[in-house]
Write an enzyme that holds these catalytic residues in place. Structure first.
Site, PDB file in Angstrom:
ATOM      1  N   GLU A  13       0.874  -1.176   0.000  1.00 42.28           N
ATOM      2  CA  GLU A  13       0.000   0.000   0.000  1.00 42.28           C
ATOM      3  C   GLU A  13       0.905   1.218   0.000  1.00 42.28           C
ATOM      4  O   GLU A  13       1.688   1.423   0.927  1.00 42.28           O
ATOM      5  CB  GLU A  13      -0.939   0.056   1.205  1.00 42.28           C
ATOM      6  N   ASP A  49       5.152   4.756   3.649  1.00 42.66           N
ATOM      7  CA  ASP A  49       4.847   6.182   3.807  1.00 42.66           C
ATOM      8  C   ASP A  49       6.070   6.860   4.408  1.00 42.66           C
ATOM      9  O   ASP A  49       6.820   6.231   5.157  1.00 42.66           O
ATOM     10  CB  ASP A  49       3.632   6.387   4.718  1.00 42.66           C
ATOM     11  N   ASP A  62      -2.674  12.064  -2.878  1.00 42.05           N
ATOM     12  CA  ASP A  62      -2.779  13.474  -3.247  1.00 42.05           C
ATOM     13  C   ASP A  62      -2.815  13.528  -4.780  1.00 42.05           C
ATOM     14  O   ASP A  62      -1.883  13.051  -5.436  1.00 42.05           O
ATOM     15  CB  ASP A  62      -1.560  14.242  -2.725  1.00 42.05           C
ATOM     16  N   LYS A 109      -2.042  20.520  -9.899  1.00 37.90           N
ATOM     17  CA  LYS A 109      -1.281  21.490 -10.683  1.00 37.90           C
ATOM     18  C   LYS A 109      -0.333  20.784 -11.654  1.00 37.90           C
ATOM     19  O   LYS A 109       0.312  19.801 -11.303  1.00 37.90           O
ATOM     20  CB  LYS A 109      -0.489  22.417  -9.762  1.00 37.90           C
ATOM     21  N   ASP A 122     -11.093   9.578  -4.150  1.00 39.92           N
ATOM     22  CA  ASP A 122     -12.282  10.423  -4.199  1.00 39.92           C
ATOM     23  C   ASP A 122     -12.110  11.524  -5.240  1.00 39.92           C
ATOM     24  O   ASP A 122     -13.020  12.310  -5.465  1.00 39.92           O
ATOM     25  CB  ASP A 122     -12.529  11.077  -2.834  1.00 39.92           C
TER      26      ASP A 122
END
Length: 223
Positions: free
Chosen positions: A50, A75, A124, A128, A160
């Site tokens: 993950e 992470d 994220d 941009k 999402d």
């Protein structure tokens, strides 16, 4: 989160047997577990990653449901996945591990054909244009994933972000990759896989309360 709390979690992570926190130099010089993750888990079960695991909620949930696979959350923010690592130890989940590092170094952490599946949950979207290189489904990242994935390995993207969903679908179509499953609202689609709708992260629940649809893509990378 206060700085004292963060420091406490950093120190606790150092004592956790299921957490690996290599320095960047150590990784680049030759990471000791690359190609040898079976020694970490003490078995030869399939490996599922993950990426950007946050608190490790998805890593833990998947591991709880399938003891025949090994799950690794990655992470850079160790104070976040501290919760997941601690839960895994408390519940004696021996098929869970966490790595604190940058995802861009993934090819230095795993050998060619060492990974069976990758999950990217609520990344994220880096909307941009100048942030394109940081999107976890851009071409450069796909090539990294392809290198470490086994021949029939798959990547799952749950988000999402309509932008991230659309960007990824467009890229996959454009580069000729194999899309196995895709929909724009997993909770309104009766064919959504159980591992997609059966697990919800903290932020996912917040998105759902706001009425935001959750999208999903599962694909194979072809180069």
């Amino acid at each position: 989160m206060g700085s004292k709390n963060k420091l406490k979690r950093f120190h606790e992570n150092e004592t956790f047997s299921n957490v690996v926190q290599p320095k960047r130099e150590e990784i680049l010089k030759g990471f000791s577990l690359k190609g040898k993750w079976n020694t970490f888990f003490k078995n030869d079960n399939p490996i599922v990653l993950e990426l950007g695991c946050g608190k490790g909620e998805y890593t833990i949930a998947l591991a709880q449901k399938d003891s025949t696979k090994n799950f690794i959350g990655i992470d850079i923010k160790g104070a976040r996945f501290w919760r997941g690592a601690k839960t895994a130890l408390e519940e004696n989940l021996t098929n869970v591990g966490f790595i604190r590092t940058q995802i861009e170094l993934i090819n230095e952490l795993f050998a060619e054909n060492e990974v069976d599946e990758i999950w990217i949950t609520f990344p994220d979207p880096q909307i941009k244009y100048k942030r394109t290189k940081h999107r976890l489904t851009n071409s450069d990242f796909l090539k990294k994933y392809h290198h470490i994935l086994k021949e029939n390995g798959v990547v799952n993207l749950k988000t999402d972000s309509e932008f991230m969903h659309g960007y990824t679908l467009g890229l996959l179509h454009g580069e000729g990759h194999e899309i196995l499953h895709a929909n724009h609202d997993v909770y309104k689609n009766t064919y959504s896989p159980e591992e997609v709708i059966g697990t919800q992260t903290f932020y996912e629940k917040q998105y759902l309360e706001k009425g935001k649809p959750i999208t999903f893509i599962q694909f194979r990378i072809n180069y």
